[in-house]
Write a protein that holds these residues in place. Structure first.
Motif, PDB file in Angstrom:
ATOM      1  N   PRO A   1       0.805  -1.225   0.000  1.00  0.00           N
ATOM      2  CA  PRO A   1       0.000   0.000   0.000  1.00  0.00           C
ATOM      3  C   PRO A   1       0.843   1.284   0.000  1.00  0.00           C
ATOM      4  N   ALA A   2       2.097   1.207   0.433  1.00  0.00           N
ATOM      5  CA  ALA A   2       2.929   2.406   0.542  1.00  0.00           C
ATOM      6  C   ALA A   2       4.044   2.502  -0.503  1.00  0.00           C
ATOM      7  N   VAL A   3       4.338   1.406  -1.230  1.00  0.00           N
ATOM      8  CA  VAL A   3       5.483   1.406  -2.148  1.00  0.00           C
ATOM      9  C   VAL A   3       5.064   0.870  -3.520  1.00  0.00           C
ATOM     10  N   SER A   4       5.496   1.569  -4.586  1.00  0.00           N
ATOM     11  CA  SER A   4       5.267   1.124  -5.964  1.00  0.00           C
ATOM     12  C   SER A   4       6.574   1.209  -6.729  1.00  0.00           C
ATOM     13  N   ILE A   5       6.705   0.349  -7.722  1.00  0.00           N
ATOM     14  CA  ILE A   5       7.804   0.461  -8.674  1.00  0.00           C
ATOM     15  C   ILE A   5       7.208   1.109  -9.928  1.00  0.00           C
ATOM     16  N   PHE A   6       7.968   1.980 -10.599  1.00  0.00           N
ATOM     17  CA  PHE A   6       7.410   2.661 -11.755  1.00  0.00           C
ATOM     18  C   PHE A   6       8.427   2.774 -12.878  1.00  0.00           C
ATOM     19  N   GLY A   7       7.916   2.962 -14.080  1.00  0.00           N
ATOM     20  CA  GLY A   7       8.703   3.299 -15.255  1.00  0.00           C
ATOM     21  C   GLY A   7       7.945   4.368 -16.015  1.00  0.00           C
ATOM     22  N   GLN A   8       8.650   5.387 -16.503  1.00  0.00           N
ATOM     23  CA  GLN A   8       7.985   6.454 -17.230  1.00  0.00           C
ATOM     24  C   GLN A   8       8.926   7.094 -18.235  1.00  0.00           C
ATOM     25  N   GLY A   9       8.331   7.729 -19.217  1.00  0.00           N
ATOM     26  CA  GLY A   9       9.078   8.479 -20.212  1.00  0.00           C
ATOM     27  C   GLY A   9       8.502   9.878 -20.318  1.00  0.00           C
ATOM     28  N   LEU A  10       9.373  10.866 -20.450  1.00  0.00           N
ATOM     29  CA  LEU A  10       8.956  12.262 -20.574  1.00  0.00           C
ATOM     30  C   LEU A  10       9.654  12.910 -21.763  1.00  0.00           C
ATOM     31  N   PHE A  11       8.891  13.548 -22.623  1.00  0.00           N
ATOM     32  CA  PHE A  11       9.439  14.367 -23.694  1.00  0.00           C
ATOM     33  C   PHE A  11       9.377  15.809 -23.221  1.00  0.00           C
ATOM     34  N   THR A  12      10.519  16.496 -23.215  1.00  0.00           N
ATOM     35  CA  THR A  12      10.608  17.862 -22.707  1.00  0.00           C
ATOM     36  C   THR A  12      11.112  18.777 -23.811  1.00  0.00           C
ATOM     37  N   ARG A  13      10.529  19.978 -23.873  1.00  0.00           N
ATOM     38  CA  ARG A  13      10.947  20.967 -24.875  1.00  0.00           C
ATOM     39  C   ARG A  13      11.027  22.330 -24.209  1.00  0.00           C
ATOM     40  N   ALA A  14      12.192  22.978 -24.368  1.00  0.00           N
ATOM     41  CA  ALA A  14      12.396  24.346 -23.889  1.00  0.00           C
ATOM     42  C   ALA A  14      12.333  25.277 -25.095  1.00  0.00           C
ATOM     43  N   PHE A  15      11.472  26.272 -25.031  1.00  0.00           N
ATOM     44  CA  PHE A  15      11.282  27.215 -26.136  1.00  0.00           C
ATOM     45  C   PHE A  15      12.202  28.411 -25.908  1.00  0.00           C
ATOM     46  N   GLU A  16      13.310  28.446 -26.659  1.00  0.00           N
ATOM     47  CA  GLU A  16      14.321  29.483 -26.506  1.00  0.00           C
ATOM     48  C   GLU A  16      14.264  30.462 -27.667  1.00  0.00           C
ATOM     49  N   ASP A  17      14.857  31.631 -27.462  1.00  0.00           N
ATOM     50  CA  ASP A  17      14.892  32.649 -28.519  1.00  0.00           C
ATOM     51  C   ASP A  17      15.655  32.165 -29.751  1.00  0.00           C
ATOM     52  N   ASN A  18      16.695  31.356 -29.538  1.00  0.00           N
ATOM     53  CA  ASN A  18      17.540  30.910 -30.655  1.00  0.00           C
ATOM     54  C   ASN A  18      17.230  29.483 -31.087  1.00  0.00           C
ATOM     55  N   GLY A  19      16.004  29.038 -30.901  1.00  0.00           N
ATOM     56  CA  GLY A  19      15.632  27.683 -31.287  1.00  0.00           C
ATOM     57  C   GLY A  19      14.991  26.961 -30.118  1.00  0.00           C
ATOM     58  N   ALA A  20      15.088  25.662 -30.113  1.00  0.00           N
ATOM     59  CA  ALA A  20      14.478  24.871 -29.055  1.00  0.00           C
ATOM     60  C   ALA A  20      15.429  23.777 -28.612  1.00  0.00           C
ATOM     61  N   LEU A  21      15.462  23.551 -27.309  1.00  0.00           N
ATOM     62  CA  LEU A  21      16.190  22.429 -26.730  1.00  0.00           C
ATOM     63  C   LEU A  21      15.146  21.383 -26.399  1.00  0.00           C
ATOM     64  N   GLN A  22      15.308  20.177 -26.901  1.00  0.00           N
ATOM     65  CA  GLN A  22      14.355  19.116 -26.600  1.00  0.00           C
ATOM     66  C   GLN A  22      15.090  17.821 -26.313  1.00  0.00           C
ATOM     67  N   PHE A  23      14.498  17.033 -25.415  1.00  0.00           N
ATOM     68  CA  PHE A  23      15.097  15.759 -25.052  1.00  0.00           C
ATOM     69  C   PHE A  23      14.034  14.858 -24.450  1.00  0.00           C
ATOM     70  N   THR A  24      14.334  13.570 -24.425  1.00  0.00           N
ATOM     71  CA  THR A  24      13.447  12.571 -23.841  1.00  0.00           C
ATOM     72  C   THR A  24      14.193  11.866 -22.719  1.00  0.00           C
ATOM     73  N   VAL A  25      13.493  11.657 -21.612  1.00  0.00           N
ATOM     74  CA  VAL A  25      14.064  11.005 -20.437  1.00  0.00           C
ATOM     75  C   VAL A  25      13.220   9.776 -20.111  1.00  0.00           C
ATOM     76  N   PHE A  26      13.882   8.658 -19.858  1.00  0.00           N
ATOM     77  CA  PHE A  26      13.215   7.448 -19.387  1.00  0.00           C
ATOM     78  C   PHE A  26      13.695   7.178 -17.976  1.00  0.00           C
ATOM     79  N   GLN A  27      12.745   6.892 -17.076  1.00  0.00           N
ATOM     80  CA  GLN A  27      13.086   6.695 -15.666  1.00  0.00           C
ATOM     81  C   GLN A  27      12.476   5.409 -15.138  1.00  0.00           C
ATOM     82  N   LEU A  28      13.206   4.750 -14.252  1.00  0.00           N
ATOM     83  CA  LEU A  28      12.716   3.622 -13.467  1.00  0.00           C
ATOM     84  C   LEU A  28      12.985   3.957 -12.008  1.00  0.00           C
ATOM     85  N   GLY A  29      12.065   3.593 -11.119  1.00  0.00           N
ATOM     86  CA  GLY A  29      12.316   3.918  -9.718  1.00  0.00           C
ATOM     87  C   GLY A  29      11.263   3.366  -8.785  1.00  0.00           C
TER      88      GLY A  29
END
Length: 111
Positions: free
Chosen positions: A74-102
């Protein structure tokens, strides 16, 4: 090198109920990031070339993702997830994908 420091707020939407043995979910968030490109020195079969960094930029950031959690108790879970992140900058965009287990730990009374 490129570095980033961010402050994000994320929301998580569970797709199945609490009784499910596997719990898929969706993630979405927004925030701000401070990114900086440092000085670079390139050596490749010729005289070294040096490029000056950009001095840094603060920009709006958004992310979306999905994951799955499997309760171990009831108090502990194992997880896996993926996140696509994009930063909108003046000189273009920084984007990356992160996969996490924990492991995820719940405090009393809530998800």
């Amino acid at each position: 090198h490129r570095s980033a420091l961010s402050l994000m707020a994320n929301a998580r939407m569970e797709l199945l109920g609490e009784e499910a043995w596997v719990r898929p979910y969706l993630l979405a968030g927004a925030g701000f990031a401070r990114t900086e490109l440092g000085d670079i020195r390139v050596l490749f079969l010729q005289e070294p070339e040096e490029f000056e960094g950009d001095g840094g930029d603060t920009s709006l950031v958004g992310n979306v993702g999905a994951g799955v959690a499997v309760p171990l108790s009831p108090a502990v879970s194992i997880f896996g997830q993926g996140l696509f992140t994009r930063a909108f900058e003046d000189n273009g965009a920084l984007q990356f994908t992160v996969f996490q287990l924990g492991l995820s730990f719940r405090t009393q009374g809530g998800p």
